[in-house]
Design a protein around this motif. Structure first.
Motif, PDB file in Angstrom:
ATOM      1  N   GLU A   1     -12.870  -7.987 -26.746  1.00 49.75           N
ATOM      2  CA  GLU A   1     -13.069  -6.566 -26.492  1.00 49.75           C
ATOM      3  C   GLU A   1     -14.407  -6.068 -27.038  1.00 49.75           C
TER       4      GLU A   1
ATOM      5  N   LYS B   1      -3.507  -5.778 -16.639  1.00 50.88           N
ATOM      6  CA  LYS B   1      -2.146  -6.266 -16.886  1.00 50.88           C
ATOM      7  C   LYS B   1      -1.168  -5.700 -15.872  1.00 50.88           C
ATOM      8  N   VAL B   2      -1.295  -4.406 -15.588  1.00 52.50           N
ATOM      9  CA  VAL B   2      -0.404  -3.769 -14.611  1.00 52.50           C
ATOM     10  C   VAL B   2      -0.623  -4.378 -13.227  1.00 52.50           C
TER      11      VAL B   2
ATOM     12  N   ARG C   1     -10.000  -0.512 -23.326  1.00 51.90           N
ATOM     13  CA  ARG C   1      -8.560  -0.734 -23.486  1.00 51.90           C
ATOM     14  C   ARG C   1      -7.790  -0.252 -22.271  1.00 51.90           C
ATOM     15  N   GLY C   2      -8.244   0.836 -21.676  1.00 53.21           N
ATOM     16  CA  GLY C   2      -7.615   1.290 -20.437  1.00 53.21           C
ATOM     17  C   GLY C   2      -7.812   0.282 -19.320  1.00 53.21           C
TER      18      GLY C   2
ATOM     19  N   ASN D   1      -9.565   4.762 -15.214  1.00 59.37           N
ATOM     20  CA  ASN D   1     -10.015   4.691 -16.614  1.00 59.37           C
ATOM     21  C   ASN D   1     -11.405   5.276 -16.832  1.00 59.37           C
TER      22      ASN D   1
ATOM     23  N   GLU E   1      -8.266  -2.972 -19.658  1.00 57.47           N
ATOM     24  CA  GLU E   1      -7.435  -4.148 -19.906  1.00 57.47           C
ATOM     25  C   GLU E   1      -5.985  -3.881 -19.531  1.00 57.47           C
ATOM     26  N   GLN E   2      -5.515  -2.669 -19.814  1.00 56.69           N
ATOM     27  CA  GLN E   2      -4.148  -2.324 -19.442  1.00 56.69           C
ATOM     28  C   GLN E   2      -3.986  -2.299 -17.928  1.00 56.69           C
ATOM     29  N   SER E   3      -4.999  -1.811 -17.211  1.00 54.95           N
ATOM     30  CA  SER E   3      -4.941  -1.789 -15.745  1.00 54.95           C
ATOM     31  C   SER E   3      -4.856  -3.197 -15.173  1.00 54.95           C
TER      32      SER E   3
END
Length: 417
Positions: A203, A157-158, A150-151, A84, A153-155
């Motif tokens: 955020e 989750k993954v 946001r990237g 990210n 946070e997505q990482s």
């Protein structure tokens, strides 16, 4: 919105600093698989191939802008995860766009910092002490940073769903802050400090904190690298001595080595490398300007002064401290050897006056990260190349709080060894 850097009161500042101090500690960074992977990727996949290309072509390199790219790639990848963070070393177009936004606003900090209420009141009447295009640049930077958040946070989750993918890519600092906010360690306090924060999501609160980390991590280390490369390029014999020391590292930082990077502890233990970095931080401190502090409520004597009432603004500056001739003889000269020759007593005295990162509770939270990053970059460069000056016009440091070269450039030639 209040954050660690802008908080005046000691207790709220300490609470904010505790949120991230552990992930910036020397022991944590040196043992962090994420920091190790960021270092490997930035050096072996981005920086060294780029320099190799320049060297093969025999072309010169404007390194001041490149240094900002290097330091931004390091700090943003540690904050938000390697996938990210920025890739400003290779993405030159995005690098130039970001630096355009960043430096466009840098000459207009005074009013918002020193008279924020006056600035806001006058804006309501259509009087803009700060040009409106500065607001536009700030909005671009904020939007860019929110994309990184946001990237990250997505990482996270993954990673929680596929733990085998987490190693080396975890957004360390973002994840630390997010965990703290979920546990409501400081969110309530933030909202009490600033009512406008109420209703903002985690955020925005986290982004406010990390924007300062990104800016400080890029700007100061970028300037330091520029002056270090300039001084080294004027000293070919020192380059040879440093290279000899660097060749003791295992695995080597030679380009093409697929064994990873040498351990942070082994890099940190190299005496000449340490001396070169420390002397650059002393002689060419990136923030030589005055660091403001406020006296406590109880009348206090500062450095032998008469008792000062509470709320008085005082300051000290690295520029003056680093030029104490009794501590640093021939202080205007860049002499890494002074750090090698000093005995324990002398070295302790030098460190008492060394203020590149400040000191005490307000000391730079990222100092350990900066030192590790600087040492790895310098080690990678001089393991593989020699450098010489092509154009150092305007290399003199600006008379400013944050002081880069007045010409905003340094052009070098890299030659493969």
């Amino acid at each position: 919105m209040p954050n660690m850097f802008s908080t005046k009161e000691s207790k709220p500042h300490a609470a904010r600093k505790r949120l991230v101090s552990n992930v910036y500690s020397k022991s944590f960074i040196q043992s962090s698989p994420e920091a190790c992977e960021v270092t490997r990727a930035v050096l072996h996949e981005r920086l060294l191939p780029s320099l190799e290309s320049f060297a093969a072509e025999g072309s010169s390199v404007e390194v001041h802008e490149l240094n900002y790219a290097i330091t931004m790639d390091f700090v943003s990848s540690y904050l938000f995860g390697l996938s990210n963070g920025s890739d400003f070393i290779q993405d030159v177009k995005m690098r130039k766009r970001f630096l355009g936004w960043y430096f466009r606003r840098s000459e207009h900090f005074f009013w918002n910092q020193e008279a924020p209420r006056l600035t806001q009141v006058l804006q309501r009447f259509g009087i803009h002490l700060v040009p409106q295009w500065v607001d536009a640049a700030n909005e671009e930077i904020q939007a860019w940073l929110l994309r990184l958040c946001r990237g990250a946070e997505q990482s996270i989750k993954v990673a929680s769903e596929h733990s085998e993918k987490a190693r080396g890519t975890r957004p360390v600092v973002y994840g630390q802050l997010l965990d703290s906010f979920k546990r409501s360690i400081i969110k309530n306090q933030l909202q009490q400090d600033n009512r406008s924060a109420e209703g903002d999501g985690d955020e925005i609160l986290i982004a406010s904190e990390l924007l300062d980390h990104v800016a400080a991590g890029m700007d100061t280390s970028g300037i330091t690298l520029t002056y270090l490369l300039w001084e080294m390029s004027r000293n070919p014999e020192l380059q040879a001595s440093l290279r000899e020391e660097l060749l003791s590292l295992s695995p080597s930082l030679a380009k093409g080595n697929k064994l990873g990077v040498p351990s942070p502890r082994s890099v940190d233990a190299l005496p000449l490398l340490h001396a070169v970095v420390m002397e650059t931080l002393r002689r060419h401190c990136a923030i030589p300007g005055s660091q403001p502090r406020q006296t406590p409520s109880k009348p206090t004597s500062i450095a032998g002064s008469p008792p000062l009432p509470g709320g008085v603004r005082i300051s000290a500056q690295a520029y003056s401290l680093h030029r104490n001739e009794q501590v640093f003889p021939d202080a205007e000269a860049w002499k890494p050897k002074r750090w090698l020759d000093a005995n324990r007593e002398k070295k302790d005295e030098m460190m008492r006056w060394f203020w590149a990162f400040g000191s005490g509770s307000r000391m730079c939270v990222g100092s350990n990260f900066a030192m590790q990053e600087l040492k790895y970059v310098v080690a990678a460069v001089y393991t593989n190349f020699t450098t010489c000056i092509v154009d150092d016009t305007g290399i003199e440091q600006a008379d400013a709080y944050t002081a880069g070269p007045i010409g905003n450039q340094l052009t070098l030639k890299f030659t493969r060894v």
